[in-house]
Design a protein around this motif. Structure first.
Motif: not given
Length: 215
Positions: A119-120, A98-99, A125-126, A1-5
Motif C-alpha cells: 500500500g505504500q 483500500g489495499p 498488487a503484491w 497504477m494506483s496511488a499510494a493508499m
C-alpha cells in the motif's frame, strides 16, 4: 497504477491448531499433538508480527474457534465454505476500500518490513511466492477484484504460485514481488524455518523443546 493508499488491511487466514487437523504432514516424525503445538507457535508468531506492522485493520479469518493464542487487536471472522480459492476470496470480501494483504500461518519468519511495503508504493498488487510452489502472501489495492483474480486457481500444487502470479499479470496489474519464503509443511521445512526465526520466537523455542524431549 494506483496511488499510494496508506496502511493495508492485514488478513491472516488460518486453521485452529487442533491435533489431527493441522500440519498432518509433520506426522511422522512428530505426533499429532506436537504438530499442533508447532502450528500454534507458527500462528502465534504470525499474529504478533502482524500486530507490529502498520495496518488499517487486522483480521483473523479462522477455520475453528479462537483460543488463548489470539492476542488482542484482531477482528475475527469465520472462513467461508469451499476450496481454498473460495476461502481466500471470502477473506478479501471482508475488506472495505483500500489495499489488503492476506498471509497464512505457515511462515512465522516473515517480517514486519515485508508487511509494511503493501500500500505504500502505488502498485496494484503484491505477491509473495513460497518455495514449495505456492504463495505466502497476496495483496490487492482493490480487494473487490479478488473474485476474478483468485477464484479457480488450483491450490496446494507446485504450480499454484505461478498460476496466481500469471493471473495478476494477465489482468494488467502492476505487481511488487516480495521475497520467496519457505512454508512449514514437512519436518525438514520446520527445521529450516526454525533456523530463520529469532531464537526467542515461539516457533524456534517450540522446535527446541521438542528436540530436547527426544534426547
Amino acid at each position: 497504477m494506483s496511488a499510494a493508499m496508506g496502511p493495508a488491511t492485514l488478513l491472516v487466514i488460518a486453521k485452529e491448531p487442533v491435533p489431527g487437523r493441522v500440519k498432518t504432514r509433520l506426522t511422522p516424525p512428530y505426533t499429532s499433538q506436537e504438530a499442533a503445538a508447532l502450528a500454534e507457535a507458527a500462528l502465534t508468531d504470525t499474529l504478533h508480527t502482524v500486530l507490529r506492522a502498520p495496518a488499517r485493520r487486522r483480521v483473523l479469518v479462522l477455520d475453528g474457534t479462537p483460543g488463548p493464542w489470539l492476542p488482542p487487536g484482531f477482528e475475527v471472522a469465520a472462513q467461508v465454505s469451499g476450496g481454498l480459492d473460495e476461502r481466500i476470496v471470502g477473506a478479501f470480501e471482508l475488506c472495505d476500500d483500500g489495499p489488503a494483504l492476506l498471509v497464512g500461518m505457515d511462515t512465522p519468519h516473515m517480517s514486519v518490513d515485508l508487511l509494511s511495503r503493501v500500500g505504500q508504493d502505488g502498485l496494484d498488487a503484491w505477491f509473495g511466492p513460497a518455495s514449495d510452489g505456492g504463495f505466502w502472501a497476496l495483496g490487492l489495492a482493490a480487494p473487490a477484484r479478488a473474485r476474478s483474480l483468485v477464484r479457480g486457481v488450483p491450490m496446494s500444487t507446485d504450480r499454484t504460485g505461478a498460476i496466481q502470479r500469471l493471473r495478476l499479470a494477465q489482468a494488467g496489474l502492476t505487481v511488487r514481488d516480495l521475497p520467496s519464503l519457505r512454508d512449514v509443511d514437512t519436518a525438514a521445512d520446520a527445521a529450516a524455518v526454525a533456523g530463520l526465526c529469532p531464537p526467542s520466537s515461539r516457533f524456534a523455542t517450540t522446535m527446541a523443546s521438542l528436540a530436547q524431549a527426544v534426547r
